[in-house]
Design a protein around this motif. Structure first.
Motif, PDB file in Angstrom:
ATOM      1  N   ALA A   1       0.830  -1.207   0.000  1.00 28.73           N
ATOM      2  CA  ALA A   1       0.000   0.000   0.000  1.00 28.73           C
ATOM      3  C   ALA A   1       0.865   1.257   0.000  1.00 28.73           C
ATOM      4  CB  ALA A   1      -0.934  -0.008   1.195  1.00 28.73           C
ATOM      5  N   GLY A   2       2.026   1.174   0.622  1.00 28.45           N
ATOM      6  CA  GLY A   2       2.923   2.318   0.655  1.00 28.45           C
ATOM      7  C   GLY A   2       3.462   2.708  -0.704  1.00 28.45           C
ATOM      8  N   ASP A   3       3.417   1.775  -1.658  1.00 28.14           N
ATOM      9  CA  ASP A   3       3.896   2.071  -3.011  1.00 28.14           C
ATOM     10  C   ASP A   3       2.847   2.781  -3.869  1.00 28.14           C
ATOM     11  OD1 ASP A   3       6.376   0.730  -2.593  1.00 28.14           O
ATOM     12  OD2 ASP A   3       5.381  -1.193  -2.941  1.00 28.14           O
ATOM     13  N   VAL A   4       1.586   2.744  -3.425  1.00 31.13           N
ATOM     14  CA  VAL A   4       0.485   3.280  -4.227  1.00 31.13           C
ATOM     15  C   VAL A   4       0.498   4.806  -4.187  1.00 31.13           C
ATOM     16  CG1 VAL A   4      -2.035   3.421  -4.437  1.00 31.13           C
ATOM     17  CG2 VAL A   4      -0.945   1.237  -3.876  1.00 31.13           C
ATOM     18  N   ASP A   5       0.514   5.410  -5.366  1.00 27.96           N
ATOM     19  CA  ASP A   5       0.444   6.875  -5.451  1.00 27.96           C
ATOM     20  C   ASP A   5      -0.990   7.361  -5.316  1.00 27.96           C
ATOM     21  OD1 ASP A   5       3.276   7.679  -6.076  1.00 27.96           O
ATOM     22  OD2 ASP A   5       2.934   6.297  -7.739  1.00 27.96           O
ATOM     23  N   TRP A   6      -1.929   6.622  -5.959  1.00 28.46           N
ATOM     24  CA  TRP A   6      -3.336   7.024  -5.925  1.00 28.46           C
ATOM     25  C   TRP A   6      -4.244   5.809  -5.809  1.00 28.46           C
ATOM     26  CZ3 TRP A   6      -4.486  11.861  -5.018  1.00 28.46           C
ATOM     27  CH2 TRP A   6      -3.616  12.876  -5.435  1.00 28.46           C
ATOM     28  N   LEU A   7      -5.124   5.852  -4.837  1.00 26.20           N
ATOM     29  CA  LEU A   7      -6.257   4.933  -4.777  1.00 26.20           C
ATOM     30  C   LEU A   7      -7.425   5.631  -5.446  1.00 26.20           C
ATOM     31  CD1 LEU A   7      -7.739   2.377  -3.697  1.00 26.20           C
ATOM     32  CD2 LEU A   7      -8.218   3.686  -1.607  1.00 26.20           C
ATOM     33  N   VAL A   8      -7.987   4.981  -6.473  1.00 23.07           N
ATOM     34  CA  VAL A   8      -9.152   5.527  -7.181  1.00 23.07           C
ATOM     35  C   VAL A   8     -10.288   4.526  -7.005  1.00 23.07           C
ATOM     36  CG1 VAL A   8     -10.031   6.466  -9.345  1.00 23.07           C
ATOM     37  CG2 VAL A   8      -7.594   6.621  -8.832  1.00 23.07           C
ATOM     38  N   PRO A   9     -11.061   4.685  -5.929  1.00 22.87           N
ATOM     39  CA  PRO A   9     -12.090   3.696  -5.609  1.00 22.87           C
ATOM     40  C   PRO A   9     -13.415   3.979  -6.306  1.00 22.87           C
ATOM     41  CG  PRO A   9     -12.005   5.342  -3.887  1.00 22.87           C
ATOM     42  CD  PRO A   9     -10.960   5.736  -4.916  1.00 22.87           C
ATOM     43  N   HIS A  10     -14.281   2.984  -6.307  1.00 23.30           N
ATOM     44  CA  HIS A  10     -15.673   3.199  -6.689  1.00 23.30           C
ATOM     45  C   HIS A  10     -16.246   4.271  -5.772  1.00 23.30           C
ATOM     46  CE1 HIS A  10     -19.836   2.777  -7.494  1.00 23.30           C
ATOM     47  NE2 HIS A  10     -20.114   2.058  -6.437  1.00 23.30           N
ATOM     48  N   GLN A  11     -16.908   5.249  -6.376  1.00 22.23           N
ATOM     49  CA  GLN A  11     -17.397   6.408  -5.620  1.00 22.23           C
ATOM     50  C   GLN A  11     -18.839   6.163  -5.179  1.00 22.23           C
ATOM     51  OE1 GLN A  11     -15.196   9.173  -5.165  1.00 22.23           O
ATOM     52  NE2 GLN A  11     -13.681   7.817  -6.123  1.00 22.23           N
ATOM     53  N   ALA A  12     -19.012   5.328  -4.166  1.00 20.69           N
ATOM     54  CA  ALA A  12     -20.353   4.999  -3.688  1.00 20.69           C
ATOM     55  C   ALA A  12     -20.737   5.813  -2.470  1.00 20.69           C
ATOM     56  CB  ALA A  12     -20.444   3.513  -3.355  1.00 20.69           C
ATOM     57  N   ASN A  13     -19.796   5.959  -1.555  1.00 19.88           N
ATOM     58  CA  ASN A  13     -20.107   6.512  -0.242  1.00 19.88           C
ATOM     59  C   ASN A  13     -18.792   6.932   0.400  1.00 19.88           C
ATOM     60  OD1 ASN A  13     -20.372   6.303   2.748  1.00 19.88           O
ATOM     61  ND2 ASN A  13     -22.498   5.779   2.275  1.00 19.88           N
ATOM     62  N   LEU A  14     -18.725   8.149   0.907  1.00 20.87           N
ATOM     63  CA  LEU A  14     -17.474   8.647   1.463  1.00 20.87           C
ATOM     64  C   LEU A  14     -17.046   7.838   2.685  1.00 20.87           C
ATOM     65  CD1 LEU A  14     -15.221  10.714   1.278  1.00 20.87           C
ATOM     66  CD2 LEU A  14     -16.643  12.301   2.593  1.00 20.87           C
ATOM     67  N   ARG A  15     -18.009   7.352   3.442  1.00 22.54           N
ATOM     68  CA  ARG A  15     -17.651   6.546   4.625  1.00 22.54           C
ATOM     69  C   ARG A  15     -16.991   5.226   4.202  1.00 22.54           C
ATOM     70  NH1 ARG A  15     -22.293   5.198   8.207  1.00 22.54           N
ATOM     71  NH2 ARG A  15     -23.475   5.160   6.261  1.00 22.54           N
ATOM     72  N   ILE A  16     -17.482   4.617   3.126  1.00 20.03           N
ATOM     73  CA  ILE A  16     -16.863   3.388   2.626  1.00 20.03           C
ATOM     74  C   ILE A  16     -15.456   3.685   2.112  1.00 20.03           C
ATOM     75  CG2 ILE A  16     -16.964   1.626   0.818  1.00 20.03           C
ATOM     76  CD1 ILE A  16     -20.006   1.725   1.030  1.00 20.03           C
ATOM     77  N   ILE A  17     -15.311   4.785   1.375  1.00 17.92           N
ATOM     78  CA  ILE A  17     -13.999   5.160   0.849  1.00 17.92           C
ATOM     79  C   ILE A  17     -13.015   5.382   1.986  1.00 17.92           C
ATOM     80  CG2 ILE A  17     -12.734   6.958  -0.394  1.00 17.92           C
ATOM     81  CD1 ILE A  17     -15.301   7.330  -2.122  1.00 17.92           C
ATOM     82  N   ARG A  18     -13.427   6.119   3.014  1.00 19.47           N
ATOM     83  CA  ARG A  18     -12.539   6.379   4.151  1.00 19.47           C
ATOM     84  C   ARG A  18     -12.218   5.094   4.911  1.00 19.47           C
ATOM     85  NH1 ARG A  18     -15.526  11.927   6.223  1.00 19.47           N
ATOM     86  NH2 ARG A  18     -14.193  13.400   5.065  1.00 19.47           N
ATOM     87  N   GLY A  19     -13.230   4.249   5.081  1.00 21.56           N
ATOM     88  CA  GLY A  19     -13.017   2.999   5.805  1.00 21.56           C
ATOM     89  C   GLY A  19     -12.049   2.079   5.088  1.00 21.56           C
ATOM     90  N   THR A  20     -12.167   1.997   3.761  1.00 24.26           N
ATOM     91  CA  THR A  20     -11.264   1.156   2.981  1.00 24.26           C
ATOM     92  C   THR A  20      -9.843   1.703   3.021  1.00 24.26           C
ATOM     93  OG1 THR A  20     -13.092   0.579   1.496  1.00 24.26           O
ATOM     94  CG2 THR A  20     -10.864   0.128   0.725  1.00 24.26           C
ATOM     95  N   ALA A  21      -9.706   3.014   2.849  1.00 22.54           N
ATOM     96  CA  ALA A  21      -8.374   3.633   2.892  1.00 22.54           C
ATOM     97  C   ALA A  21      -7.723   3.411   4.251  1.00 22.54           C
ATOM     98  CB  ALA A  21      -8.481   5.128   2.591  1.00 22.54           C
ATOM     99  N   ALA A  22      -8.497   3.561   5.324  1.00 20.75           N
ATOM    100  CA  ALA A  22      -7.951   3.361   6.670  1.00 20.75           C
ATOM    101  C   ALA A  22      -7.509   1.922   6.873  1.00 20.75           C
ATOM    102  CB  ALA A  22      -8.999   3.754   7.713  1.00 20.75           C
ATOM    103  N   LYS A  23      -8.312   0.975   6.379  1.00 19.07           N
ATOM    104  CA  LYS A  23      -7.984  -0.441   6.517  1.00 19.07           C
ATOM    105  C   LYS A  23      -6.690  -0.785   5.781  1.00 19.07           C
ATOM    106  CE  LYS A  23     -10.710  -4.705   6.844  1.00 19.07           C
ATOM    107  NZ  LYS A  23     -10.854  -4.670   8.306  1.00 19.07           N
ATOM    108  N   MET A  24      -6.420  -0.042   4.695  1.00 15.18           N
ATOM    109  CA  MET A  24      -5.199  -0.266   3.924  1.00 15.18           C
ATOM    110  C   MET A  24      -4.023   0.570   4.425  1.00 15.18           C
ATOM    111  SD  MET A  24      -6.678  -0.305   0.048  1.00 15.18           S
ATOM    112  CE  MET A  24      -5.000  -0.520  -0.574  1.00 15.18           C
ATOM    113  N   GLY A  25      -4.306   1.498   5.335  1.00 16.19           N
ATOM    114  CA  GLY A  25      -3.244   2.357   5.836  1.00 16.19           C
ATOM    115  C   GLY A  25      -2.863   3.474   4.883  1.00 16.19           C
ATOM    116  N   LEU A  26      -3.815   3.882   4.014  1.00 10.42           N
ATOM    117  CA  LEU A  26      -3.569   4.951   3.042  1.00 10.42           C
ATOM    118  C   LEU A  26      -4.177   6.259   3.531  1.00 10.42           C
ATOM    119  CD1 LEU A  26      -4.273   3.264  -0.403  1.00 10.42           C
ATOM    120  CD2 LEU A  26      -2.117   4.289   0.310  1.00 10.42           C
TER     121      LEU A  26
END
Length: 321
Positions: free
Chosen positions: A239-264
């Motif tokens: 995950a530290g190598d990733v410059d940009w996470l471009v997730p499905h834009q469904a819900n900001l809480r899901i986006i934040r939760g996924t990023a946090a789980k990945m440590g991004l």
């Protein structure tokens, strides 16, 4: 000859009509604050009367071709990810092919709901690697406003219309560029938690979207983080190598939760949900095109995309921009 898939161009199209949260307050027991706090959405775009999924897809395709410096007959295949086609058949992709004026090649649709663009990218990459196509136009396009139940405040405020497109090209040589790894998953046992209650065979109607929001949220964060981890492991990246996470834009809480789980950190996440709402299969290519246009995505950036939708179907693609 071994080919791998690189991004040559990106483009998108949003309908002209912008619908702010305040428009829902007059007819639903909801408010701007309620919608923002639960989804992060502030506005979305709705297609005009007589404006169809193929219209949005065509405009996004033309923009991506212009960005790539290519013409219609430079393309070997068109793949459109959509759950809201103009017709039962023909496919939206063939309509786009015809209206582009393509005189050769082939076209077809992919239906994996919000994960559709990830599935379409995987299809395009496989066509290129298998030697069936050299350049593929990959489009995500939706008019979800046509399947909303406007009395259901838990769903109708979340979705919007739009389209995004990428041009993929097979090249030899630098295998560190382009699509590096793909992961696709599905679980039909969970089909009931996110579905449309109509269809040609069952009701002969388009039906309306139905969603068990809490269950979808629970599955989304867990499965998105898992597929992202899988696709990174396939390349030896972290995950530290990733410059940009471009997730499905469904819900900001899901986006934040996924990023946090990945440590991004959120500073490395492309977020457009506030402006577009959930555009299903269009959301990832829309976000990619917006970030490309505003200069955030730069050549050489490591980009991770992931999505989950009805089916349940989910997956991720890791690529070097």
């Amino acid at each position: 000859m071994t080919l791998h898939s690189v991004v040559r161009g990106a483009g998108h199209r949003l309908p002209d009509r912008v619908v702010h949260n305040s428009e829902f307050e007059a007819r639903l027991d909801t408010s701007d604050d309620w919608i923002r706090s639960r989804s992060g959405i502030e506005r979305r775009h709705f297609a005009a009367e007589g404006e169809y999924t193929s219209d949005l897809a065509l405009a996004a395709a033309r923009a991506a071709l212009a960005d790539a410096g290519l013409g219609p007959d430079d393309i070997d295949a068109v793949i459109v990810a959509t759950s809201t086609p103009d017709f039962t058949f023909p496919a939206v992709a063939t309509l786009v092919q015809g209206r582009l004026g393509m005189t050769r090649g082939f076209a077809y649709d992919v239906q994996a709901v919000c994960a559709g663009f990830v599935y379409a990218l995987a299809n395009a990459d496989a066509l290129i690697r298998g030697g069936l196509a050299r350049r593929v136009l990959v489009i995500g396009a939706e008019t979800f406003s046509r399947i909303m139940d406007w009395t259901d405040r838990s769903t109708c405020v979340l979705f919007g219309d739009g389209a995004g497109a990428l041009v993929l090209e097979g090249i030899e040589g630098d295998a560190a560029r382009g699509i590096l790894a793909v992961d696709l998953q599905s679980d039909g046992r969970q089909a009931g938690i996110l579905h449309v209650d109509g269809g040609v065979s069952s009701t002969q109607t388009a039906g309306h979207l139905r969603m068990q929001g809490k269950e979808v949220f629970r599955h989304a964060v867990e499965k998105l983080a898992a597929t992202a981890t899988t696709v990174l492991e396939r390349t030896g990246a972290t995950a530290g190598d990733v410059d940009w996470l471009v997730p499905h834009q469904a819900n900001l809480r899901i986006i934040r939760g996924t990023a946090a789980k990945m440590g991004l950190p959120m500073e490395r996440v492309v977020v457009t949900v506030q402006d577009h709402g959930n555009t299903s299969a269009a959301s990832i290519p829309l976000a990619l095109s917006v970030a490309h246009a505003d200069g955030r995505l730069k050549p050489g950036d490591l980009v991770l995309t992931e999505a989950i939708g009805g089916g349940l179907a989910w997956g991720s693609v890791l690529l070097r921009w």
